[in-house]
Design an enzyme around this catalytic site. Structure first.
Site, PDB file in Angstrom:
ATOM      1  N   ASP A 236      16.818  -3.575  -2.609  1.00  0.00           N
ATOM      2  CA  ASP A 236      16.659  -4.753  -3.455  1.00  0.00           C
ATOM      3  C   ASP A 236      17.778  -4.721  -4.494  1.00  0.00           C
ATOM      4  O   ASP A 236      18.679  -3.881  -4.414  1.00  0.00           O
ATOM      5  CB  ASP A 236      15.264  -4.799  -4.089  1.00  0.00           C
TER       6      ASP A 236
ATOM      7  N   CYS B 180      15.197   1.168  -3.780  1.00  0.00           N
ATOM      8  CA  CYS B 180      14.803   0.240  -4.832  1.00  0.00           C
ATOM      9  C   CYS B 180      14.752   1.029  -6.138  1.00  0.00           C
ATOM     10  O   CYS B 180      15.014   2.225  -6.148  1.00  0.00           O
ATOM     11  CB  CYS B 180      13.483  -0.479  -4.531  1.00  0.00           C
TER      12      CYS B 180
ATOM     13  N   GLY C  39      11.674   3.325  -5.747  1.00  0.00           N
ATOM     14  CA  GLY C  39      11.475   3.845  -4.393  1.00  0.00           C
ATOM     15  C   GLY C  39      10.056   3.655  -3.895  1.00  0.00           C
ATOM     16  O   GLY C  39       9.793   3.749  -2.698  1.00  0.00           O
TER      17      GLY C  39
ATOM     18  N   HIS D 214       8.718  18.626   8.663  1.00  0.00           N
ATOM     19  CA  HIS D 214       7.254  18.621   8.716  1.00  0.00           C
ATOM     20  C   HIS D 214       6.666  17.267   9.103  1.00  0.00           C
ATOM     21  O   HIS D 214       5.607  17.215   9.728  1.00  0.00           O
ATOM     22  CB  HIS D 214       6.669  19.023   7.364  1.00  0.00           C
ATOM     23  N   ASN D 215       7.319  16.170   8.699  1.00  0.00           N
ATOM     24  CA  ASN D 215       6.727  14.843   8.883  1.00  0.00           C
ATOM     25  C   ASN D 215       7.486  13.956   9.849  1.00  0.00           C
ATOM     26  O   ASN D 215       7.070  12.826  10.089  1.00  0.00           O
ATOM     27  CB  ASN D 215       6.625  14.127   7.530  1.00  0.00           C
TER      28      ASN D 215
ATOM     29  N   ARG E 289       2.069  23.126  14.393  1.00  0.00           N
ATOM     30  CA  ARG E 289       1.095  22.414  13.558  1.00  0.00           C
ATOM     31  C   ARG E 289       1.680  21.136  12.966  1.00  0.00           C
ATOM     32  O   ARG E 289       0.962  20.167  12.758  1.00  0.00           O
ATOM     33  CB  ARG E 289       0.547  23.326  12.464  1.00  0.00           C
TER      34      ARG E 289
END
Length: 146
Positions: free
Chosen positions: A8, A65, A68, A98-99, A132
């Site tokens: 933005d 932005c 954020g 991890h994600n 995991r």
């Protein structure tokens, strides 16, 4: 790598610098806007990047932005998007490892181009972990189907 990017008005200046940096590293960058520092509404730009990543037109995206937070909320509405608001190197690393984050989000208030470059380098070079962590990412994906 093909990268989708958007911001933005609060993130416009940092976005311009990040695009230049990513191109210097050999990446192809598609700018989804905004295209000036004139006040605008962030949801349409955040959604455009997230939608492109969700539809696998781009493997990764970058959003900016002022805080954020808004961009993170918007991006995570799209199926298959795991947008992470990152403020340091460890966050950049763990968001990928991890994600399996596929969109990195920056706060222009808390991130300058020097810090962004370091975080982007780590983010793009980190692979997702298995075990995991992969199980948990799959659980997140399962929640999208509900």
């Amino acid at each position: 790598m093909h990268i989708a990017i958007g911001a933005d008005h609060g993130g416009f200046d940092l976005k311009v610098k990040i695009i230049k940096y990513l191109k210097s590293k050999g990446h192809e960058v598609k700018d989804f806007g905004c295209f000036s520092a004139e006040s605008c509404d962030y949801p349409k730009f955040g959604y455009a990047v997230a939608d492109a990543v969700s539809k696998k037109k781009f493997p990764r995206g970058v959003l900016i932005c002022k805080s954020g937070i808004g961009m993170s909320i918007v991006a995570n509405k799209s199926r298959g998007v795991r947008a992470a608001l990152v403020s340091d190197i460890e966050g950049a690393r763990s968001s990928r490892e991890h994600n399996d984050a596929n969109i990195i989000v920056f706060s222009s208030r808390a991130t300058n181009i020097f810090k962004a470059k370091r975080m982007l380098d780590v983010w793009f070079s980190t692979r997702r972990a298995g075990g995991r962590h992969l199980r948990r990412v799959r659980q997140i994906s399962d929640l999208e189907a509900i």
